[in-house]
Motif scaffolding. Structure first.
Motif, PDB file in Angstrom:
ATOM      1  N   HIS A  98       0.820  -1.213   0.000  1.00  0.00           N
ATOM      2  CA  HIS A  98       0.000   0.000   0.000  1.00  0.00           C
ATOM      3  C   HIS A  98       0.856   1.267   0.000  1.00  0.00           C
ATOM      4  CE1 HIS A  98      -3.364  -2.662   0.509  1.00  0.00           C
ATOM      5  NE2 HIS A  98      -2.764  -3.219   1.550  1.00  0.00           N
ATOM      6  N   GLY A  99       1.983   1.224  -0.712  1.00  0.00           N
ATOM      7  CA  GLY A  99       2.821   2.417  -0.848  1.00  0.00           C
ATOM      8  C   GLY A  99       3.447   2.835   0.469  1.00  0.00           C
ATOM      9  N   GLY A 100       3.668   4.148   0.617  1.00  0.00           N
ATOM     10  CA  GLY A 100       4.285   4.666   1.830  1.00  0.00           C
ATOM     11  C   GLY A 100       5.798   4.660   1.729  1.00  0.00           C
ATOM     12  N   VAL A 101       6.435   4.456   2.896  1.00  0.00           N
ATOM     13  CA  VAL A 101       7.897   4.550   2.990  1.00  0.00           C
ATOM     14  C   VAL A 101       8.523   3.161   2.991  1.00  0.00           C
ATOM     15  CG1 VAL A 101       9.763   5.094   4.628  1.00  0.00           C
ATOM     16  CG2 VAL A 101       7.944   6.756   4.208  1.00  0.00           C
ATOM     17  N   THR A 102       9.547   2.966   2.159  1.00  0.00           N
ATOM     18  CA  THR A 102      10.431   1.816   2.358  1.00  0.00           C
ATOM     19  C   THR A 102      11.617   2.312   3.163  1.00  0.00           C
ATOM     20  OG1 THR A 102       9.850   0.428   0.483  1.00  0.00           O
ATOM     21  CG2 THR A 102      12.117   0.309   1.207  1.00  0.00           C
ATOM     22  N   LEU A 103      11.868   1.663   4.292  1.00  0.00           N
ATOM     23  CA  LEU A 103      13.019   2.016   5.123  1.00  0.00           C
ATOM     24  C   LEU A 103      14.140   1.034   4.782  1.00  0.00           C
ATOM     25  CD1 LEU A 103      13.091   3.163   8.740  1.00  0.00           C
ATOM     26  CD2 LEU A 103      14.582   1.310   8.079  1.00  0.00           C
ATOM     27  N   ASP A 104      15.115   1.539   4.041  1.00  0.00           N
ATOM     28  CA  ASP A 104      16.258   0.723   3.599  1.00  0.00           C
ATOM     29  C   ASP A 104      17.282   0.722   4.743  1.00  0.00           C
ATOM     30  OD1 ASP A 104      18.724  -0.045   2.644  1.00  0.00           O
ATOM     31  OD2 ASP A 104      18.546   1.033   0.738  1.00  0.00           O
ATOM     32  N   ILE A 105      17.481  -0.467   5.336  1.00  0.00           N
ATOM     33  CA  ILE A 105      18.279  -0.576   6.570  1.00  0.00           C
ATOM     34  C   ILE A 105      19.774  -0.764   6.274  1.00  0.00           C
ATOM     35  CG2 ILE A 105      18.087  -3.089   6.845  1.00  0.00           C
ATOM     36  CD1 ILE A 105      17.235  -0.844   9.750  1.00  0.00           C
ATOM     37  N   SER A 106      20.144  -0.742   4.988  1.00  0.00           N
ATOM     38  CA  SER A 106      21.484  -1.217   4.611  1.00  0.00           C
ATOM     39  C   SER A 106      22.641  -0.373   5.154  1.00  0.00           C
ATOM     40  CB  SER A 106      21.601  -1.334   3.087  1.00  0.00           C
ATOM     41  OG  SER A 106      21.393  -0.082   2.489  1.00  0.00           O
ATOM     42  N   ALA A 107      22.379   0.899   5.534  1.00  0.00           N
ATOM     43  CA  ALA A 107      23.495   1.711   6.053  1.00  0.00           C
ATOM     44  C   ALA A 107      23.778   1.401   7.526  1.00  0.00           C
ATOM     45  CB  ALA A 107      23.196   3.196   5.882  1.00  0.00           C
ATOM     46  N   LEU A 108      22.852   0.736   8.197  1.00  0.00           N
ATOM     47  CA  LEU A 108      23.092   0.347   9.600  1.00  0.00           C
ATOM     48  C   LEU A 108      23.732  -1.037   9.578  1.00  0.00           C
ATOM     49  CD1 LEU A 108      19.911   1.503  11.542  1.00  0.00           C
ATOM     50  CD2 LEU A 108      22.044   2.693  11.169  1.00  0.00           C
ATOM     51  N   ASN A 109      25.023  -1.059   9.275  1.00  0.00           N
ATOM     52  CA  ASN A 109      25.681  -2.327   8.945  1.00  0.00           C
ATOM     53  C   ASN A 109      26.943  -2.587   9.773  1.00  0.00           C
ATOM     54  OD1 ASN A 109      27.393  -0.468   7.921  1.00  0.00           O
ATOM     55  ND2 ASN A 109      27.181  -1.060   5.783  1.00  0.00           N
ATOM     56  N   GLN A 110      26.993  -1.995  10.970  1.00  0.00           N
ATOM     57  CA  GLN A 110      28.224  -2.126  11.765  1.00  0.00           C
ATOM     58  C   GLN A 110      28.241  -3.400  12.615  1.00  0.00           C
ATOM     59  OE1 GLN A 110      30.837   0.107  11.440  1.00  0.00           O
ATOM     60  NE2 GLN A 110      29.428   0.557   9.755  1.00  0.00           N
ATOM     61  N   VAL A 111      29.420  -4.034  12.662  1.00  0.00           N
ATOM     62  CA  VAL A 111      29.651  -5.100  13.643  1.00  0.00           C
ATOM     63  C   VAL A 111      30.073  -4.385  14.921  1.00  0.00           C
ATOM     64  CG1 VAL A 111      31.065  -7.101  14.237  1.00  0.00           C
ATOM     65  CG2 VAL A 111      30.345  -6.740  11.854  1.00  0.00           C
ATOM     66  N   LEU A 112      29.274  -4.500  15.980  1.00  0.00           N
ATOM     67  CA  LEU A 112      29.522  -3.712  17.195  1.00  0.00           C
ATOM     68  C   LEU A 112      30.494  -4.408  18.146  1.00  0.00           C
ATOM     69  CD1 LEU A 112      25.783  -2.674  17.758  1.00  0.00           C
ATOM     70  CD2 LEU A 112      27.589  -1.317  16.669  1.00  0.00           C
ATOM     71  N   ARG A 113      30.296  -5.726  18.344  1.00  0.00           N
ATOM     72  CA  ARG A 113      31.183  -6.491  19.259  1.00  0.00           C
ATOM     73  C   ARG A 113      31.253  -7.925  18.799  1.00  0.00           C
ATOM     74  NH1 ARG A 113      28.861  -6.023  25.251  1.00  0.00           N
ATOM     75  NH2 ARG A 113      30.640  -7.346  25.794  1.00  0.00           N
ATOM     76  N   ILE A 114      32.425  -8.522  18.948  1.00  0.00           N
ATOM     77  CA  ILE A 114      32.500  -9.979  18.778  1.00  0.00           C
ATOM     78  C   ILE A 114      33.115 -10.545  20.049  1.00  0.00           C
ATOM     79  CG2 ILE A 114      33.522 -11.869  17.446  1.00  0.00           C
ATOM     80  CD1 ILE A 114      33.238 -10.246  14.963  1.00  0.00           C
ATOM     81  N   GLU A 115      32.355 -11.394  20.705  1.00  0.00           N
ATOM     82  CA  GLU A 115      32.790 -12.013  21.965  1.00  0.00           C
ATOM     83  C   GLU A 115      32.823 -13.528  21.744  1.00  0.00           C
ATOM     84  OE1 GLU A 115      33.651 -10.487  24.720  1.00  0.00           O
ATOM     85  OE2 GLU A 115      33.152  -8.464  24.015  1.00  0.00           O
ATOM     86  N   PRO A 116      33.467 -14.276  22.658  1.00  0.00           N
ATOM     87  CA  PRO A 116      33.426 -15.731  22.489  1.00  0.00           C
ATOM     88  C   PRO A 116      31.978 -16.221  22.522  1.00  0.00           C
ATOM     89  CG  PRO A 116      35.078 -15.104  24.116  1.00  0.00           C
ATOM     90  CD  PRO A 116      34.306 -13.859  23.794  1.00  0.00           C
ATOM     91  N   GLY A 117      31.512 -16.812  21.412  1.00  0.00           N
ATOM     92  CA  GLY A 117      30.174 -17.402  21.378  1.00  0.00           C
ATOM     93  C   GLY A 117      29.066 -16.502  20.892  1.00  0.00           C
ATOM     94  N   TRP A 118      29.339 -15.205  20.715  1.00  0.00           N
ATOM     95  CA  TRP A 118      28.274 -14.335  20.198  1.00  0.00           C
ATOM     96  C   TRP A 118      28.828 -13.044  19.620  1.00  0.00           C
ATOM     97  CZ3 TRP A 118      27.104  -9.558  22.677  1.00  0.00           C
ATOM     98  CH2 TRP A 118      27.751  -9.373  23.891  1.00  0.00           C
ATOM     99  N   ALA A 119      27.988 -12.427  18.784  1.00  0.00           N
ATOM    100  CA  ALA A 119      28.337 -11.119  18.210  1.00  0.00           C
ATOM    101  C   ALA A 119      27.145 -10.198  18.345  1.00  0.00           C
ATOM    102  CB  ALA A 119      28.681 -11.275  16.732  1.00  0.00           C
ATOM    103  N   ASP A 217      21.882  -9.596  18.666  1.00  0.00           N
ATOM    104  CA  ASP A 217      22.953 -10.428  19.239  1.00  0.00           C
ATOM    105  C   ASP A 217      22.717 -11.838  18.733  1.00  0.00           C
ATOM    106  OD1 ASP A 217      23.703  -8.207  20.627  1.00  0.00           O
ATOM    107  OD2 ASP A 217      23.257  -9.015  22.630  1.00  0.00           O
ATOM    108  N   VAL A 218      23.721 -12.392  18.071  1.00  0.00           N
ATOM    109  CA  VAL A 218      23.532 -13.685  17.420  1.00  0.00           C
ATOM    110  C   VAL A 218      24.639 -14.643  17.876  1.00  0.00           C
ATOM    111  CG1 VAL A 218      24.888 -12.997  15.367  1.00  0.00           C
ATOM    112  CG2 VAL A 218      23.115 -14.734  15.136  1.00  0.00           C
ATOM    113  N   ALA A 219      24.308 -15.935  17.932  1.00  0.00           N
ATOM    114  CA  ALA A 219      25.277 -16.924  18.414  1.00  0.00           C
ATOM    115  C   ALA A 219      26.386 -17.160  17.390  1.00  0.00           C
ATOM    116  CB  ALA A 219      24.560 -18.242  18.697  1.00  0.00           C
ATOM    117  N   LEU A 220      27.591 -17.384  17.890  1.00  0.00           N
ATOM    118  CA  LEU A 220      28.725 -17.806  17.058  1.00  0.00           C
ATOM    119  C   LEU A 220      29.217 -19.152  17.580  1.00  0.00           C
ATOM    120  CD1 LEU A 220      30.802 -14.471  16.900  1.00  0.00           C
ATOM    121  CD2 LEU A 220      29.140 -15.305  15.227  1.00  0.00           C
ATOM    122  N   THR A 221      29.978 -19.842  16.734  1.00  0.00           N
ATOM    123  CA  THR A 221      30.550 -21.129  17.123  1.00  0.00           C
ATOM    124  C   THR A 221      31.999 -21.142  16.630  1.00  0.00           C
ATOM    125  OG1 THR A 221      30.130 -23.518  16.997  1.00  0.00           O
ATOM    126  CG2 THR A 221      29.748 -22.289  14.998  1.00  0.00           C
TER     127      THR A 221
END
Ligand SMILES: Cc1cc2nc3c(=O)[nH]c(=O)nc-3n(C[C@H](O)[C@H](O)[C@H](O)COP(=O)(O)OP(=O)(O)OC[C@H]3O[C@@H](n4cnc5c(N)ncnc54)[C@H](O)[C@@H]3O)c2cc1C
Length: 468
Positions: A98-119, A217-221
């Motif tokens: 129904h039209g309106g705004v598409t919010l293109d999220i692609s510029a919010l692309n930073q890796v903020l932290r990587i810790e053992p087991g998660w980022a 926050d997503v799991a890493l292995t």
């Protein structure tokens, strides 16, 4: 309480643009067409029905503050807002109805932290970029869609289900795979909420209909240098039986064979893989990723069950030898390979009762003849070995698809319909009350991706779901 937005309400574009002054805004027709394009064209039904649906404006926020400004402006101007990540979804998920705004999220692309087991990352990060950053710290993502090079992590969580790695780590919804989501609401004023534990499911696979995901926050292995392997079999039945045996040997309590991906593709599909045609010898193929330590055991099992290994190596080695990564031989890349040369095919998504019964698949192949070509992905879900198919279908019309769906269902299979844009009609077949309740709270005007959630249309707007 304010009255919810109804599709068809006029948007005051001038007022909206004034509210968005200073942001990266594009109101051009070309930008609108790009923002409305995803991979729904795999479905001839969606291609026809969604034609011409596009946003009025595309906004590309560069910070969380800008996301909050866009959200506030849409609420004040009663304007629909649809989030777009990489635009690789298959069900018209990011096509604004129904039209309106598409919010293109692609510029919010930073890796903020990587810790053992998660980022911890911003939601617009490309999945492949995050995996590379994790690998620099000897870790990796637990699962990625086969579109990892172009898809965003936020889009995978809002629109995806599972992928390469699900053989080892289960599906996205399994506990621990996603640890936290930070979302912006469409309230007046917008709020920023953190969701953890079971609350994550309120937004996971909700098609961006009840919150803008800005952080994950997503799991890493620990990283594994996966060996890509292609093994050939003479007969789909033998191929599936091998898949079951290899899959059983990889379950966590055993891990005799450590498998990240296990994708079975039958011989009527393998000739579509142009870059592999000579190697695949017109046979049934298993595309797999296996740990280097357990690859000899995997290959010995393949041989013992009648298979022959025709390619092996790391992803880089396969690519250097002119082959594709086996990641891109699986999931919906299989459909893509066929569509490159044959626009007469489409596909279905079929979950089988566990454990998979190869005899059932054999009966189905006999029954469907040349109309349905088989492709199964092995995976874990809730700890069990499961298999689901993305069979190619020689397409005639919608009635034919409905007949095929019913036929699979009579066998006890479950259809995840890729020919609908309606959330509930795709896989759930029922209202997710938690997602609906969350939408009532976070998007009381119903501005987020309107027309996608049947329950909202029927219960809140009192109009039939699935209407354009
Ligand atoms: C060839 C091919 C192979 C595929 N393989 C897989 C696979 O292996 N596994 C799988 O699960 N899927 C697969 N898909 C589907 C799709 O690629 C994935 O789900 C992908 O991760 C979507 O990410 P995206 O960034 O492209 O999302 P988009 O297509 O941009 O968006 C998907 C949905 O999420 C919403 N959304 C996006 N970002 C946000 C956000 N930040 N906040 C809130 N909502 C948001 C959108 O509004 C939309 O409803 C495949 C598709 C193709 C074409």
């Amino acid at each position: 309480m304010s009255i919810p937005y109804r599709p068809g309400e006029r948007v005051d574009s001038a007022a909206l643009q004034a509210a968005l002054a200073g942001l990266d805004v594009d109101a051009g027709a070309a930008a609108g067409a790009r923002a409305a394009a995803d991979y729904h064209w795999y479905s001839p039904i969606l291609a026809e029905r969604l034609r011409g649906r596009r946003p009025d404006l595309v906004v590309r926020p560069r910070s969380v503050d800008e996301v909050l400004r866009v959200a506030a402006a849409c609420v004040r101007q009663r304007t629909p807002l649809t989030v777009r990540g990489g635009g690789t979804g298959n069900y018209g998920q990011c096509v604004p109805l129904h039209g309106g705004v598409t919010l293109d999220i692609s510029a919010l692309n930073q890796v903020l932290r990587i810790e053992p087991g998660w980022a911890s990352v911003q939601a617009g990060v490309l999945i492949h970029d995050l995996d590379r950053a994790a690998r620099a710290m000897r870790q990796q993502l637990c699962m990625v869609p086969s579109t990892a090079r172009v898809a965003t992590l936020g889009g995978f969580i809002a629109g995806g289900h599972s992928g390469i790695g699900s053989m080892r780590h289960g599906v996205l919804a399994d506990p621990g795979n996603v640890r936290r989501l930070r979302v912006v609401t469409l309230e007046d004023p917008p709020r920023v909420l953190d969701l953890e534990g079971a609350d994550i499911q309120k937004v996971h696979h909700a098609y961006g209909s009840n919150g803008i995901v800005i952080e994950v926050d997503v799991a890493l292995t620990p990283a594994v240098d996966w060996q890509h392997s292609i093994a050939l079999f003479d007969g789909y039945d033998a191929l599936l039986r091998f898949g079951l045996a290899a899959g059983a040997a990889t379950l966590e309590n055993r891990r005799e064979i450590d498998i990240f991906q296990l994708s079975a593709v039958e011989r009527r599909i393998t000739p579509y893989y142009a870059a592999l045609r000579d190697r695949l010898e017109g046979a049934d193929a298993m595309f797999a990723q296996v740990s280097p330590q357990t690859l000899p055991r995997y290959e010995a099992l393949a041989q013992a069950m009648g298979g022959r290994v025709v390619a092996r190596g790391t992803e880089d080695e396969l690519i250097a030898a002119g082959m594709p990564s086996v990641t891109e031989c699986a999931y919906n890349h299989t459909t893509l390979e066929a569509l490159k040369s044959d626009r007469g095919v489409t596909y279905l998504q079929v979950a089988y009762p566990a454990p998979l019964d190869p005899a059932l698949v054999a009966r189905q192949m006999q029954r469907f003849g040349d109309e349905v070509l088989m492709h199964h992905e092995f995976s874990r879900s809730g700890g069990a070995l499961v298999a689901f198919a993305l069979p190619l279908v020689l397409y005639f019309d919608g009635e034919q698809l409905d007949t095929l769906k019913r036929s699979f269902e009579l066998d006890g299979c479950r259809i995840f319909d890729p020919h609908t844009w309606v959330l509930e009609d795709g896989g759930m077949k029922q209202v997710d009350e938690a997602q609906l309740a969350f939408k009532r709270q976070t998007d009381p005007l119903g501005l987020m991706n309107p027309g996608k959630m049947r329950a909202w249309d029927e219960r809140v707007l009192g109009r039939p779901g699935g209407q354009l």
